[in-house]
Design a protein around this motif. Structure first.
Motif, PDB file in Angstrom:
ATOM      1  N   VAL A  91       0.836  -1.209   0.000  1.00  0.00           N
ATOM      2  CA  VAL A  91       0.000   0.000   0.000  1.00  0.00           C
ATOM      3  C   VAL A  91       0.864   1.249   0.000  1.00  0.00           C
ATOM      4  O   VAL A  91       0.590   2.216  -0.707  1.00  0.00           O
ATOM      5  N   ASN A  92       1.943   1.222   0.781  1.00  0.00           N
ATOM      6  CA  ASN A  92       2.865   2.360   0.850  1.00  0.00           C
ATOM      7  C   ASN A  92       4.019   2.083  -0.104  1.00  0.00           C
ATOM      8  O   ASN A  92       4.795   1.148   0.112  1.00  0.00           O
ATOM      9  N   PRO A  93       4.188   2.837  -1.168  1.00  0.00           N
ATOM     10  CA  PRO A  93       5.293   2.577  -2.111  1.00  0.00           C
ATOM     11  C   PRO A  93       6.671   2.754  -1.501  1.00  0.00           C
ATOM     12  O   PRO A  93       7.648   2.168  -1.981  1.00  0.00           O
ATOM     13  N   GLU A  94       6.784   3.557  -0.442  1.00  0.00           N
ATOM     14  CA  GLU A  94       8.088   3.800   0.166  1.00  0.00           C
ATOM     15  C   GLU A  94       8.516   2.666   1.082  1.00  0.00           C
ATOM     16  O   GLU A  94       9.666   2.632   1.536  1.00  0.00           O
ATOM     17  N   PRO A 100       5.821  -8.065  -2.613  1.00  0.00           N
ATOM     18  CA  PRO A 100       4.562  -8.077  -3.378  1.00  0.00           C
ATOM     19  C   PRO A 100       3.736  -9.331  -3.069  1.00  0.00           C
ATOM     20  O   PRO A 100       4.264 -10.411  -2.829  1.00  0.00           O
ATOM     21  N   LYS A 101       2.456  -9.173  -3.088  1.00  0.00           N
ATOM     22  CA  LYS A 101       1.540 -10.260  -2.782  1.00  0.00           C
ATOM     23  C   LYS A 101       0.943 -10.808  -4.072  1.00  0.00           C
ATOM     24  O   LYS A 101       0.585 -10.064  -4.977  1.00  0.00           O
ATOM     25  N   LYS A 102       0.842 -12.156  -4.162  1.00  0.00           N
ATOM     26  CA  LYS A 102       0.301 -12.796  -5.357  1.00  0.00           C
ATOM     27  C   LYS A 102      -1.222 -12.785  -5.306  1.00  0.00           C
ATOM     28  O   LYS A 102      -1.830 -13.168  -4.315  1.00  0.00           O
ATOM     29  N   MET A 103      -1.807 -12.359  -6.417  1.00  0.00           N
ATOM     30  CA  MET A 103      -3.254 -12.344  -6.568  1.00  0.00           C
ATOM     31  C   MET A 103      -3.616 -13.129  -7.830  1.00  0.00           C
ATOM     32  O   MET A 103      -2.826 -13.222  -8.774  1.00  0.00           O
ATOM     33  N   TYR A 104      -4.816 -13.690  -7.823  1.00  0.00           N
ATOM     34  CA  TYR A 104      -5.249 -14.568  -8.919  1.00  0.00           C
ATOM     35  C   TYR A 104      -6.559 -14.038  -9.499  1.00  0.00           C
ATOM     36  O   TYR A 104      -7.439 -13.564  -8.767  1.00  0.00           O
ATOM     37  N   TYR A 105      -6.654 -14.137 -10.822  1.00  0.00           N
ATOM     38  CA  TYR A 105      -7.889 -13.744 -11.509  1.00  0.00           C
ATOM     39  C   TYR A 105      -8.102 -14.693 -12.695  1.00  0.00           C
ATOM     40  O   TYR A 105      -7.186 -15.415 -13.128  1.00  0.00           O
ATOM     41  N   LEU A 106      -9.305 -14.708 -13.218  1.00  0.00           N
ATOM     42  CA  LEU A 106      -9.680 -15.583 -14.329  1.00  0.00           C
ATOM     43  C   LEU A 106      -9.524 -14.842 -15.641  1.00  0.00           C
ATOM     44  O   LEU A 106      -9.893 -13.659 -15.755  1.00  0.00           O
ATOM     45  N   SER A 107      -8.964 -15.549 -16.618  1.00  0.00           N
ATOM     46  CA  SER A 107      -8.731 -14.942 -17.920  1.00  0.00           C
ATOM     47  C   SER A 107      -8.999 -15.965 -19.007  1.00  0.00           C
ATOM     48  O   SER A 107      -8.749 -17.164 -18.831  1.00  0.00           O
ATOM     49  N   CYS A 108      -9.527 -15.505 -20.140  1.00  0.00           N
ATOM     50  CA  CYS A 108      -9.774 -16.346 -21.313  1.00  0.00           C
ATOM     51  C   CYS A 108      -8.670 -16.098 -22.324  1.00  0.00           C
ATOM     52  O   CYS A 108      -8.449 -14.957 -22.747  1.00  0.00           O
ATOM     53  N   GLN A 109      -8.003 -17.154 -22.733  1.00  0.00           N
ATOM     54  CA  GLN A 109      -6.909 -17.021 -23.688  1.00  0.00           C
ATOM     55  C   GLN A 109      -7.389 -16.958 -25.130  1.00  0.00           C
ATOM     56  O   GLN A 109      -6.575 -16.820 -26.037  1.00  0.00           O
ATOM     57  N   PHE A 110      -8.691 -17.061 -25.334  1.00  0.00           N
ATOM     58  CA  PHE A 110      -9.225 -17.031 -26.699  1.00  0.00           C
ATOM     59  C   PHE A 110      -9.721 -15.635 -27.077  1.00  0.00           C
ATOM     60  O   PHE A 110      -9.361 -15.096 -28.111  1.00  0.00           O
ATOM     61  N   CYS A 111     -10.583 -15.052 -26.209  1.00  0.00           N
ATOM     62  CA  CYS A 111     -11.135 -13.729 -26.525  1.00  0.00           C
ATOM     63  C   CYS A 111     -10.601 -12.636 -25.603  1.00  0.00           C
ATOM     64  O   CYS A 111     -11.064 -11.496 -25.688  1.00  0.00           O
ATOM     65  N   ARG A 112      -9.683 -12.990 -24.696  1.00  0.00           N
ATOM     66  CA  ARG A 112      -9.040 -12.031 -23.797  1.00  0.00           C
ATOM     67  C   ARG A 112     -10.007 -11.438 -22.770  1.00  0.00           C
ATOM     68  O   ARG A 112      -9.753 -10.349 -22.238  1.00  0.00           O
ATOM     69  N   TRP A 113     -11.117 -12.128 -22.496  1.00  0.00           N
ATOM     70  CA  TRP A 113     -12.004 -11.672 -21.426  1.00  0.00           C
ATOM     71  C   TRP A 113     -11.391 -12.048 -20.089  1.00  0.00           C
ATOM     72  O   TRP A 113     -10.754 -13.100 -19.945  1.00  0.00           O
TER      73      TRP A 113
END
Length: 509
Positions: A91-94, A100-113
């Motif tokens: 949160v604080n850049p200084e 860094p913390k790992k975060m996960y999200y869903l992605s489509c490799q066909f239509c880039r949604w």
């Protein structure tokens, strides 16, 4: 040399009368008949997810509405979604000490949604815990489900009660006199029966849906601003989420992947399995695979001369023996009028068998369960009463017009057994078989090229489809009885009706 192949070129007639390519047919070794997908019973063996290969019991799959709880598909293009990793800084850049913390999200490799397009927050674990969209009509649907469950339960109890009250038979004195069990229980001071209590406590019927006289007006932006079709969902995208039916793409949520099934196929006549897969979802092998491709000679069209009405043309056909036993092939003439007469006789035989079965049931109306155990019954009566009859497959007329005559050869030819090593042998071994040079043009291993003379009928119009047919009679070696009784394999002649689509008519004589 190129072959004329395809699902619509060479078709085999199934026992029921449907025409299918050999790759879509099964061969039952117990009743020695061809079976298509209509002639077999489909049974679901297991439910599994095609992405994570997880076996799911049928009861759990029913609760989850036949969808996987961990895998998702793209709501835009219906392809599988993959989990992507993103790093989230402090949160604080200084602050240099925090990592860094790992975060996960869903992605489509066909239509880039991605799930970020619709505002779904990133998750801290790979497995997800992705938020589900709440259905605004969940209470209404639950009330309807409760009501219909109560109706089904009451109908089932009434059906069971009607089964016990057979004509002329009473299980208890109250059934004969008409005194209800509830009245007796009340008289002796016992609580009411289960059916009466359930009828009292059944859920009340939900309020009926009423139509609104006033509806919401359309937004002004629909008439004043141009429509961007890239932001409007398609019919397929809306029906993929029937509970919400989003109209814009910014309201699309990930959809749980639908489960796949492994099914076994059972012959309707003899009730033996013709196909049974392995239980492991990652395995593509079969425990039982009685496909016609491994038992019936395969036919392919090699070359055919230009087809002209009323003129004899040369046709080269390739025959392949897929079995481990030598076979002999003979050509017989296909007569559609005789086929219709045989169909009428088969229908008459089925009606006669049904009449005989009904007469047996009328002679023996008493079921075996109502007889005392000491009563001796003939073995034939026990077998008829206890065994459930198999489903009778009603044949139908072959819906195929034949407009080309085939000159049936008078001689037959032999196909040697299949040898996988012979595919890499260039010696061209013919197994010392004396062939008719007018019939067999070339052979190698278990394959033979056969010449047939075909003549399209003279009144055909230009560019019309030319179809010819014949009956292929081959010697089939049945090894089932030899394995069970330690006898020699049984051999008999098996006939298959074959139809060839030769192409379009190019001219006349």
């Amino acid at each position: 040399m190129s072959y004329i192949t395809g699902p619509e070129v060479v078709k085999y007639a199934c026992t029921c009368g449907l025409l299918k390519p050999i790759s879509h047919l099964y061969f039952c070794r117990y009743c020695s008949q061809l079976r298509c997908s209509f002639c077999v019973c489909h049974e679901v063996d297991s439910n599994f997810c095609g992405k994570c290969s997880e076996n799911i019991p049928s009861s759990e799959a029913r609760v989850k509405k036949n969808r996987c709880g961990n895998c998702y598909i793209c709501p835009s293009c219906q392809q599988e979604l993959s989990t992507r990793i993103a790093s989230k800084g402090p949160v604080n850049p200084e602050d240099t000490k925090s990592t860094p913390k790992k975060m996960y999200y869903l992605s489509c490799q066909f239509c880039r949604w991605s799930s970020r397009d619709v505002g779904i927050p990133d998750q801290t674990t790979v497995t997800g815990g992705w938020p589900e969209r709440e259905n605004v009509h969940v209470n209404r649907l639950q009330e309807l489900l409760d009501m219909y469950k109560a109706i089904v339960l009451a109908q089932k109890q009434q059906k069971d009660k009607d089964k016990k009250k057979q004509r002329g038979k009473f299980l208890s004195y109250t059934d004969r006199t008409g005194v209800t069990a509830a009245a007796l229980r009340k008289r002796i001071g016992l609580p009411a029966d289960l059916t009466h209590s359930m009828l009292k406590n059944k859920p009340k019927e939900p309020e009926p849906a009423t139509a609104k006289s006033e509806v919401e007006e359309l937004p002004e932006e629909l008439f004043t601003e141009p429509i961007n079709l890239m932001e409007v969902t398609t019919i397929q995208q809306r029906l993929l989420q029937p509970e919400a039916q989003p109209t814009t793409v910014d309201k699309l949520f990930p959809v749980h992947k639908q489960l796949s099934i492994k099914r076994s196929l059972r012959c309707r006549a003899c009730e033996h399995n013709v196909s049974k897969p392995e239980y492991n979802p990652s395995s593509v092998k079969f425990k039982i695979q009685l496909f016609a491709y491994y038992h019936i000679p395969e036919i392919r069209i090699v070359t055919v001369e230009p087809l002209r009405a009323g003129r004899q043309c040369e046709l080269i056909v390739k025959f392949t023996n897929p079995t481990q036993h030598q076979t002999s092939i003979t050509f017989l003439k296909l007569d559609m009028q005789e086929e219709e007469a045989s169909l009428d006789s088969d229908v008459a035989e089925v009606i006669q068998n049904l009449d005989h079965t009904l007469s047996l049931q009328e002679r023996q109306p008493m079921s075996l369960t109502s007889l005392p155990l000491s009563t001796s019954q003939p073995s034939s009566l026990l077998s008829v009463s206890s065994r459930q009859p198999s489903l009778t497959i009603k044949s139908r007329m072959i819906d195929q017009e034949v407009n080309c005559d085939v000159e049936i050869p008078t001689s037959s030819f032999i196909l040697p057994p299949r040898d996988d090593a012979a595919e890499y042998d260039d010696s061209g071994d013919t197994h010392n078989i004396q062939d008719d040079p007018k019939l067999v043009k070339w052979r190698k291993s278990n394959k033979a090229f056969v010449k047939l003379n075909v003549t399209p009928i003279s009144d055909l119009s230009l560019n019309s489809e030319v179809v010819c047919g014949f009956i292929m009679q081959h010697i089939y070696t049945n090894t089932i009885a030899s394995k069970v009784e330690n006898k020699e394999p049984q051999k008999y002649d098996h006939k298959v009706k074959v139809f060839l689509h030769l192409g379009q008519l190019v001219g006349s004589e």
